[in-house]
Design an enzyme around this catalytic site. Structure first.
Site, short mmCIF file in Angstrom:
data_model
loop_
_atom_site.label_atom_id
_atom_site.label_comp_id
_atom_site.label_asym_id
_atom_site.label_seq_id
_atom_site.Cartn_x
_atom_site.Cartn_y
_atom_site.Cartn_z
N SER A 87 -17.01 -55.47 20.38
CA SER A 87 -16.00 -55.65 19.35
C SER A 87 -14.74 -54.93 19.82
O SER A 87 -14.73 -53.71 19.98
CB SER A 87 -16.50 -55.06 18.03
N LYS A 105 -15.76 -60.17 20.85
CA LYS A 105 -15.20 -60.36 19.50
C LYS A 105 -13.90 -59.59 19.45
O LYS A 105 -13.84 -58.44 19.90
CB LYS A 105 -16.23 -59.85 18.49
N LYS A 156 -10.70 -58.29 16.92
CA LYS A 156 -10.24 -58.10 15.55
C LYS A 156 -8.90 -58.83 15.39
O LYS A 156 -8.06 -58.78 16.30
CB LYS A 156 -10.06 -56.61 15.27
N ASP A 178 -12.77 -61.49 14.16
CA ASP A 178 -13.21 -60.86 12.91
C ASP A 178 -11.98 -60.43 12.12
O ASP A 178 -11.21 -59.59 12.57
CB ASP A 178 -14.10 -59.64 13.22
N GLU A 224 -15.44 -64.53 11.85
CA GLU A 224 -16.16 -63.58 11.00
C GLU A 224 -15.33 -63.15 9.79
O GLU A 224 -14.19 -62.72 9.93
CB GLU A 224 -16.55 -62.36 11.86
N ASP A 231 -20.06 -61.22 7.12
CA ASP A 231 -20.43 -59.81 7.33
C ASP A 231 -20.42 -59.16 5.93
O ASP A 231 -21.44 -59.15 5.24
CB ASP A 231 -19.41 -59.19 8.31
N LYS A 266 -25.88 -55.78 9.06
CA LYS A 266 -25.76 -54.34 9.30
C LYS A 266 -26.73 -53.70 8.33
O LYS A 266 -26.58 -53.87 7.10
CB LYS A 266 -24.34 -53.86 8.99
N GLY A 268 -22.26 -53.44 13.83
CA GLY A 268 -22.22 -51.98 13.96
C GLY A 268 -21.13 -51.42 13.08
O GLY A 268 -20.26 -52.15 12.60
O1 OSB Z 1 -16.43 -55.65 10.65
O2 OSB Z 1 -17.89 -55.50 12.16
C1 OSB Z 1 -17.01 -54.97 11.49
C2 OSB Z 1 -16.35 -51.42 12.76
C3 OSB Z 1 -16.15 -50.75 11.56
C4 OSB Z 1 -16.20 -51.46 10.38
C5 OSB Z 1 -16.44 -52.84 10.40
C6 OSB Z 1 -16.66 -53.51 11.59
C7 OSB Z 1 -16.58 -52.80 12.79
C8 OSB Z 1 -16.71 -53.41 14.10
C9 OSB Z 1 -17.16 -52.55 15.26
O3 OSB Z 1 -16.44 -54.57 14.35
C10 OSB Z 1 -18.62 -52.62 15.46
C11 OSB Z 1 -19.10 -51.54 16.39
O4 OSB Z 1 -18.73 -51.59 17.56
O5 OSB Z 1 -19.85 -50.65 15.95
MG MG Z 2 -17.20 -57.61 10.74
#
Ligand code: OSB
Ligand code: MG
Length: 367
Positions: free
Chosen positions: A134, A159, A161, A186, A211, A236, A260, A288
């Site tokens: 991510s 992925k 953001k 995402d 996402e 998510d 999660k 995560g």
């Molecule tokens: O939306 O998946 C998410 C991190 C913090 C809060 C939400 C998200 C995320 C990540 C990182 O996308 C996931 C990771 O590397 O732990």
């Molecule tokens: Mg997410």
């Protein structure tokens, strides 16, 4: 004294800040829980953060629920499923991350009592987790460089953001840098259904899925958006229980679910969601919350179950921290991470590191 439940709150600097549509995080401020009974020491991590920006829970709400409502029932050492079904627990609405921290502590505890690794206690296993990365928001050109580096390192899915207004610039930079490689975006709920034209225009980037584009608790508008674009929707934030997963699959709101364990109230609910989504013809991966090595070990064990068919966000510890609170960080080989073979989550706590990052600690309950 037969059993004790204690906590340590830590503040750990990230190697690099992590930017989503809702915030930039520079540290992980986590609560680590320890349960000692019958010669066994179990651990878990609550995935809440300081601010309720990802979902409605935060470190203070989860601490209240754990300390004032859950802790005494954990001391009875119930099986995780029995714990969640206790009248005193099941009547508490929401607070899934707080409940999950205790449910997962009991999974680690009972696996250790039985002397088996957590990933085997979870049921059918592949024995490894496929790993994606991510990538937080940054200059689009920098995000493209990070994507290329991740492919070189062996990651199996990228992925990125995105946020409203930046989606086209980011994907126009990243997609050509990793052509034909599994890529997703995402949005962390930054859009509304009024943005359907903007989101539909993302079809040209050939994403494996988009996402959580819409509201954190929405199902219906995602179902409508799904009809208006070719890119599959992954949910998510919206999937907080097996019942929400059923509704998402029934309405066509999602074809992919990011599970999660913290968000859904633990590993028992995670297993049920994974099974339901696959039975309904959907795809599953494990997300995560930038966890320390303790929370990460739970995610890796869960990501290795047979129902998980897509690469998740379970990067090795060194993506996040120069020095984690465990002595045995995960290693990724050819885009895979193997869960530990020692009992429970199998991590060895680095007590010195834990003490170094400590903000607060104390005993929550003892018998
Ligand atoms: O939306 O998946 C998410 C991190 C913090 C809060 C939400 C998200 C995320 C990540 C990182 O996308 C996931 C990771 O590397 O732990
Ligand atoms: Mg997410």
């Amino acid at each position: 004294m037969r059993a004790s439940l204690s906590y340590t709150k830590v503040k750990m600097p990230f190697i690099a800040p992590f930017t989503t549509s809702f915030d930039t995080q520079t540290h992980r401020t986590a609560m680590i829980f320890q349960l000692k009974a019958e010669g066994v020491t179990a651990y878990s991590e609550c995935v809440t953060e300081i601010k309720p920006y990802y979902s409605s829970e935060d470190n203070d709400t989860s601490f209240h629920v754990i300390k004032d409502l859950l802790a005494e029932h954990v001391l009875a050492l119930p099986r995780p499923k029995d714990f969640m079904n206790m009248d005193e627990i099941s009547r508490i609405k929401g607070h899934n991350m707080a409940k999950a921290a205790m449910e997962m502590l009991l999974w680690d505890y009972h696996a250790k009592v039985q002397g088996i690794p957590l990933y085997k206690a979870l049921g059918n296993t592949k024995g490894f987790a496929d790993v994606g990365i991510s990538i937080g928001m940054d200059e689009p050109a920098r995000m493209a460089e990070k994507a290329v580096a991740a492919v070189t390192r062996g990651y199996k899915r990228i992925k990125v953001k995105i946020e409203k207004g930046k989606e086209d610039k980011i994907l126009s930079a990243v997609r050509p840098a990793v052509p034909a490689f599994p890529l997703s975006a995402d949005a962390n709920s930054d859009y509304t259904l009024n943005d359907a034209p903007t989101l539909g225009a993302l079809d040209k980037f050939n994403l494996v899925y988009l996402e959580q584009p819409l509201a954190h608790d929405d199902i219906i508008d995602h179902a409508e958006l799904s009809k208006q674009m070719a890119t599959p929707i992954c949910l998510d934030e919206s999937i907080t229980s097996v019942d929400k997963a059923r509704k998402a699959m029934q309405t066509g709101a999602a074809r992919v679910v990011n599970i999660k364990p913290g968000r859904v109230g633990g590993l028992t609910e995670s297993l049920a969601i994974a099974h339901l989504v696959r039975e309904a013809g959907g795809h599953v991966w494990i997300g995560g919350m930038l966890e320390t090595g303790i929370g990460r070990a739970f995610n890796v064990a869960l990501a290795s179950i047979s129902d998980v068919d897509y690469p998740g966000d379970t990067s090795p510890n060194d993506k996040y921290f120069h020095h984690d609170i465990v002595k045995n960080p995960f290693k990724m080989m050819e885009g895979r991470i193997r869960p530990f073979e020692s009992p429970g989550i199998g991590v060895e706590i680095d007590e010195q590191a834990l003490a170094g990052y400590r903000l607060l600690s104390g005993v929550l309950a003892e018998s």
